[in-house]
Scaffold this active site. Structure first.
Site, PDB file in Angstrom:
ATOM      1  N   CYS A 156       0.820  -1.229   0.000  1.00 17.61           N
ATOM      2  CA  CYS A 156       0.000   0.000   0.000  1.00 17.61           C
ATOM      3  C   CYS A 156       0.844   1.265   0.000  1.00 17.61           C
ATOM      4  O   CYS A 156       0.338   2.350  -0.303  1.00 17.61           O
ATOM      5  CB  CYS A 156      -0.923   0.023   1.208  1.00 17.61           C
ATOM      6  SG  CYS A 156      -2.221  -1.192   1.080  1.00 17.61           S
ATOM      7  N   SER A 157       2.117   1.166   0.364  1.00 19.99           N
ATOM      8  CA  SER A 157       2.979   2.353   0.375  1.00 19.99           C
ATOM      9  C   SER A 157       3.802   2.486  -0.902  1.00 19.99           C
ATOM     10  O   SER A 157       4.745   3.296  -0.949  1.00 19.99           O
ATOM     11  CB  SER A 157       3.890   2.328   1.600  1.00 19.99           C
ATOM     12  OG  SER A 157       3.142   2.617   2.754  1.00 19.99           O
TER      13      SER A 157
END
Ligand SMILES: CC(C)(COP(=O)(O)OP(=O)(O)OC[C@H]1O[C@@H](n2cnc3c(N)ncnc32)[C@H](O)[C@@H]1OP(=O)(O)O)[C@@H](O)C(=O)NCCC(=O)NCCS
Length: 377
Positions: A156-157
């Site tokens: 997600c990053s």
């Protein structure tokens, strides 16, 4: 120090929306099929009966109402329960590259740039369709970009880590115009038969263009004032899909080859890490919270975002202070915070300040301090 700006952003939204009610109807039909097929084992106590899902639970627990998918028929068919996305011939653009081109074209338009001016392409996403050739190199080809391209995955990053990587390469004069794209087909790694998570994800693709402030043609770009990255090992969000799966035939298709999480633990463990990282970053930059106009947060859970916003701002965030897009898009992994930024930055005047922050598997946390500046070319 060289000043790097975001000079354009773009968003591709897939054409098919699926509501909680539609998803739950398909899930509950599958539960009936499963329980009928396994009735004798369930009656004998050898298997637990599957339980129904509910739209009320999904909206209350997550804030999600709907999501966009690249393909919806298979997802809503209790006999299939997965998206159907046919493979394409090698000489045709892949599905993820098509999404990426659409998002990149919007970012180019806002930045007043041509594809041929791009000399760095980073595709950063939670899932790639193949190990090689890199998706970014395929994108470079179909866009008509120059220079070098590579893929990154920080779950997600991915977007924030890629923006920091691109900014460093621009500062070092390794590149002059960088494109960061996040094509996320999260439905492809989602277990639509898992009651705890079947509702979590949606599909989307985002893009941002970065360059040195002095070359920027957008009169009001966003200056990247600071970027902070952090990782901490955790198995609470995990996906064991990989190239060695075929070497272990007995476990090749087991459920851990899709997204699996301990949602409660993630919630409890990630929240303090995110709030502390942003607080420390603001102090180091000399920014007080009163000067912040906006938080563009990772879009996984409404309560989580409200908690982080309260911690960072010191008060209950108004909707315009920490915009929510997960109600319509669900969790789109690395694209989420960039969607929030793309849809909710144009109203802010020069001088505005905001924090763009992602968090997720790894654990991984990336936070960017952004300030809107006037650029007279
Ligand atoms: C996933 C998430 C929405 C689940 O919400 P939650 O409140 O933690 O829910 P829980 O898993 O604790 O389950 C609560 C109850 O709802 C039930 N439940 C779970 N899924 C359900 C569903 N689809 N429908 C109805 N009930 C459900 C559970 O069985 C449990 O029942 P019990 O209390 O009787 O045991 C939430 O934990 C979350 O968003 N966490 C953060 C995840 C995150 O940020 N991940 C990053 C991913 S990239």
């Amino acid at each position: 120090m060289t000043s790097i700006v975001i000079s354009g952003s773009g968003l591709y939204t897939p054409p098919f929306a699926v509501s909680n009610d539609e998803l739950v109807k398909a899930f509950n039909s599958w539960v009936d099929l499963y329980n009928d097929e396994n009735a004798s084992a369930i009656d004998a106590g050898q298997l637990p009966a599957r339980q129904y899902s509910s739209s009320e639970f999904i909206e209350k627990a997550s804030g999600i109402r709907s999501r966009y998918l690249v393909s919806r028929e298979g997802v809503l068919d209790p006999e299939i329960m997965q998206p159907l996305i046919p493979e394409r011939a090698d000489d045709k653009p892949s599905v993820m590259v098509e999404m990426a081109v659409a998002a990149a074209e919007q970012a180019l338009q806002e930045a007043g740039r041509e594809p041929g001016e791009i000399d760095l392409v980073i595709v950063a996403a939670s899932n790639m369709p193949r190990p090689y050739p890199a998706l970014s190199i395929e994108l470079q080809h179909y866009l008509g970009a120059r220079g070098a391209a590579f893929d990154m995955n920080v779950a997600c990053s991915s977007a924030t880590f890629a923006i920091k990587t691109a900014a460093d390469m621009l500062s070092a004069a390794t590149a002059r115009l960088a494109l960061v794209v996040n094509p996320e087909i999260c439905s492809g790694h989602l277990n639509f038969r898992d009651r705890d998570s079947h509702f979590i994800f949606g599909d989307a693709c985002t893009a941002v263009l970065l360059e040195r402030e002095e070359t920027c043609r957008n009169p009001q770009p966003w200056r990247l004032v600071d970027a902070r990255l952090q990782t901490q090992y955790s198995n609470n969000i995990r996906n064991n899909f990989g190239f060695l799966n075929r070497c272990s035939p007995d476990t090749r298709y087991s459920p851990d080859k899709l997204f699996v999480q301990q949602g409660r633990k993630v919630f409890k463990e990630v929240l303090p890490l995110v709030s502390e990282q942003i607080a420390e970053q603001l102090i180091a930059a000399g920014w007080d919270t009163e000067s912040l106009q906006r938080l563009w947060l990772h879009q996984a859970n409404l309560t989580m975002n409200q908690f982080i916003a309260r911690k960072v701002l010191g008060h209950e965030a108004r909707s315009e202070e920490a915009p929510i897009i997960l109600d319509r898009y669900a969790n789109t992994s690395s694209a989420g915070s960039i969607i929030a930024f793309h849809l909710h930055n144009q109203d802010l005047p020069v001088g505005s300040r905001g924090v763009l922050c992602s968090f997720g598997a790894g654990y991984s946390i990336g936070s960017l301090l952004l300030e809107r500046v006037e650029h007279l070319s």
